[in-house]
Design a protein around this motif. Structure first.
Motif, short mmCIF file in Angstrom:
data_model
loop_
_atom_site.label_atom_id
_atom_site.label_comp_id
_atom_site.label_asym_id
_atom_site.label_seq_id
_atom_site.Cartn_x
_atom_site.Cartn_y
_atom_site.Cartn_z
N VAL A 17 0.84 -1.20 0.00
CA VAL A 17 0.00 0.00 0.00
C VAL A 17 0.88 1.25 0.00
O VAL A 17 1.77 1.40 0.85
CB VAL A 17 -0.94 0.03 1.22
CG1 VAL A 17 -1.68 1.37 1.30
CG2 VAL A 17 -1.93 -1.12 1.15
N LEU A 18 0.63 2.15 -0.93
CA LEU A 18 1.36 3.40 -0.99
C LEU A 18 0.75 4.41 -0.03
O LEU A 18 -0.46 4.40 0.22
CB LEU A 18 1.32 3.96 -2.42
CG LEU A 18 1.91 3.07 -3.51
CD1 LEU A 18 1.69 3.72 -4.88
CD2 LEU A 18 3.37 2.78 -3.26
N ASP A 19 1.57 5.29 0.50
CA ASP A 19 1.07 6.29 1.44
C ASP A 19 -0.05 7.12 0.83
O ASP A 19 -1.04 7.44 1.49
CB ASP A 19 2.21 7.22 1.89
CG ASP A 19 3.16 6.55 2.87
OD1 ASP A 19 2.85 5.43 3.32
OD2 ASP A 19 4.21 7.15 3.17
N GLY A 20 0.10 7.48 -0.44
CA GLY A 20 -0.93 8.28 -1.10
C GLY A 20 -2.26 7.56 -1.17
O GLY A 20 -3.32 8.16 -0.95
N ASP A 21 -2.22 6.26 -1.48
CA ASP A 21 -3.46 5.47 -1.54
C ASP A 21 -4.08 5.32 -0.15
O ASP A 21 -5.30 5.35 0.00
CB ASP A 21 -3.18 4.10 -2.15
CG ASP A 21 -2.88 4.18 -3.64
OD1 ASP A 21 -3.27 5.18 -4.27
OD2 ASP A 21 -2.26 3.25 -4.17
N LEU A 22 -3.24 5.13 0.85
CA LEU A 22 -3.73 5.03 2.22
C LEU A 22 -4.45 6.31 2.62
O LEU A 22 -5.58 6.27 3.14
CB LEU A 22 -2.56 4.77 3.17
CG LEU A 22 -2.85 4.81 4.67
CD1 LEU A 22 -3.81 3.69 5.06
CD2 LEU A 22 -1.56 4.70 5.47
N ASP A 23 -3.83 7.44 2.38
CA ASP A 23 -4.44 8.72 2.74
C ASP A 23 -5.74 8.96 1.97
O ASP A 23 -6.72 9.46 2.55
CB ASP A 23 -3.45 9.87 2.45
CG ASP A 23 -2.24 9.83 3.37
OD1 ASP A 23 -2.31 9.16 4.42
OD2 ASP A 23 -1.22 10.47 3.03
N THR A 24 -5.75 8.61 0.70
CA THR A 24 -6.95 8.82 -0.12
C THR A 24 -8.11 7.97 0.37
O THR A 24 -9.25 8.46 0.51
CB THR A 24 -6.67 8.51 -1.60
OG1 THR A 24 -5.66 9.41 -2.07
CG2 THR A 24 -7.92 8.67 -2.44
N MET A 25 -7.86 6.70 0.64
CA MET A 25 -8.94 5.83 1.10
C MET A 25 -9.49 6.26 2.45
O MET A 25 -10.71 6.24 2.67
CB MET A 25 -8.47 4.37 1.14
CG MET A 25 -8.46 3.70 -0.21
SD MET A 25 -8.21 1.90 -0.13
CE MET A 25 -6.43 1.84 0.03
N ILE A 26 -8.62 6.68 3.34
CA ILE A 26 -9.08 7.14 4.65
C ILE A 26 -9.88 8.44 4.50
O ILE A 26 -10.92 8.63 5.13
CB ILE A 26 -7.90 7.33 5.61
CG1 ILE A 26 -7.31 5.97 5.98
CG2 ILE A 26 -8.34 8.08 6.87
CD1 ILE A 26 -6.07 6.04 6.84
N SER A 27 -9.42 9.33 3.64
CA SER A 27 -10.12 10.59 3.45
C SER A 27 -11.49 10.39 2.82
O SER A 27 -12.50 10.90 3.31
CB SER A 27 -9.28 11.52 2.57
OG SER A 27 -9.95 12.73 2.34
N VAL A 28 -11.54 9.62 1.73
CA VAL A 28 -12.80 9.43 1.01
C VAL A 28 -13.77 8.56 1.80
O VAL A 28 -14.96 8.87 1.91
CB VAL A 28 -12.53 8.82 -0.38
CG1 VAL A 28 -13.84 8.45 -1.06
CG2 VAL A 28 -11.73 9.79 -1.24
N ASN A 29 -13.29 7.46 2.36
CA ASN A 29 -14.18 6.50 3.01
C ASN A 29 -14.57 6.89 4.42
O ASN A 29 -15.70 6.60 4.85
CB ASN A 29 -13.53 5.12 3.04
CG ASN A 29 -13.32 4.53 1.66
OD1 ASN A 29 -13.61 5.16 0.64
ND2 ASN A 29 -12.83 3.31 1.60
N VAL A 30 -13.64 7.50 5.15
CA VAL A 30 -13.88 7.77 6.57
C VAL A 30 -14.11 9.24 6.85
O VAL A 30 -15.13 9.62 7.44
CB VAL A 30 -12.71 7.25 7.44
CG1 VAL A 30 -13.00 7.51 8.92
CG2 VAL A 30 -12.49 5.75 7.21
N ARG A 31 -13.18 10.09 6.43
CA ARG A 31 -13.34 11.52 6.72
C ARG A 31 -14.66 12.05 6.18
O ARG A 31 -15.39 12.76 6.88
CB ARG A 31 -12.19 12.32 6.14
CG ARG A 31 -12.36 13.84 6.35
CD ARG A 31 -11.24 14.65 5.71
NE ARG A 31 -11.58 16.05 5.72
CZ ARG A 31 -11.44 16.88 6.75
NH1 ARG A 31 -10.94 16.41 7.90
NH2 ARG A 31 -11.78 18.15 6.68
N SER A 32 -14.99 11.70 4.94
CA SER A 32 -16.23 12.21 4.36
C SER A 32 -17.44 11.74 5.15
O SER A 32 -18.41 12.49 5.31
CB SER A 32 -16.35 11.78 2.89
OG SER A 32 -16.59 10.39 2.77
#
Length: 252
Positions: free
Chosen positions: A104-119
């Motif tokens: 898992v790349l850091d960018g993908d990790l951050d994106t999934m957490i932002s889109v799936n959880v933060r939103s």
């Protein structure tokens, strides 16, 4: 006197659907509007939302498009201030990038957490504030069977969906006194644009269908009844719960 079945109609209610331009979110908007709700469809793509609204209006339904990045808390709060309050709020936003955790790349990790959880946190916070004044409401989070189990190459995705399950359970206790309910819908693999690349991968469809009792992939139409049920009076005693639409995946 015989008891009367609570209505499944949603006439006179306003519904906000995040992620409504396609897939499960689009199906949720169609289902809620068919049940009589006025729908406010939100996503990043204004052109796709406008097309959705054109179709709904052509069928005599009430629909408004809101071009919105639901990870942006200020934009979400402004939308709720402008178009709310909403009696029904559906969060159907999510992405998955299947890969072993070690890759898992850091960018993908951050994106999934932002889109799936933060939103989800941003939208439910705005919903809870809005519904507190109404003293009623239903918040529906589209989670996943992966919010209850684990699976190879889905470590981050599963973690984000487990987060939604915890969010729903805890928030249900915070807003219950205001007659606001919070529940999740947990589908198995559904035929959508999100799952299309996975389902086309060699061997994946067979792998997935062998792991549910019905032996098949689901469709967005099979989510629609659950959305209407959770949105309205028929589910008035249900909160902090997960409605499993997983074809039996978690039953073993």
């Amino acid at each position: 006197m015989l008891p009367v079945t609570p209505t499944f109609r949603l006439d006179g209610r306003k519904a906000f659907i995040a992620g409504a331009s396609r897939g499960i979110g689009l199906a949720a908007a169609a289902a809620l509007s068919e049940a009589g709700a006025e729908v406010f469809v939100a996503a990043r793509s204004k052109s796709e939302l406008d097309s959705v609204c054109d179709e709904l209006r052509a069928d005599g339904r009430r629909a408004t498009s809101i071009a919105l990045d639901v990870t942006d808390s200020r934009a979400v709060d402004a939308a709720f201030d402008e178009f709310g309050p909403f009696e029904i709020v559906v969060h159907s936003v999510g992405i998955n990038r299947p890969v072993d955790l070690v890759d898992v790349l850091d960018g993908d990790l951050d994106t999934m957490i932002s889109v799936n959880v933060r939103s989800a946190f941003v939208v439910t916070r705005a919903a809870a504030r809005s519904m507190r004044d109404l003293d009623k409401g239903s918040i529906i989070l589209v989670s996943s069977q992966m919010g209850h189990v684990g699976s190879p190459r889905r470590t981050v995705y599963s973690a984000t969906k487990h987060a939604l399950e915890g969010l729903a359970k805890s928030l249900a206790w915070e807003v219950g006194a205001n007659n606001v309910r919070v529940n999740t819908i947990c589908p198995t693999f559904i035929e959508t644009e999100l799952t299309k690349p996975m389902l086309q991968a060699v061997g994946f469809r067979e792998w997935a269908t062998q792991r549910n009792a019905l032996g098949r992939i689901g469709t967005v139409e099979e989510i629609m009844g659950a959305v209407v049920f959770l949105a309205g009076d028929a589910s008035s005693l249900m909160t902090g719960s997960s409605l499993m639409l997983d074809a039996g995946w978690t039953a073993q």
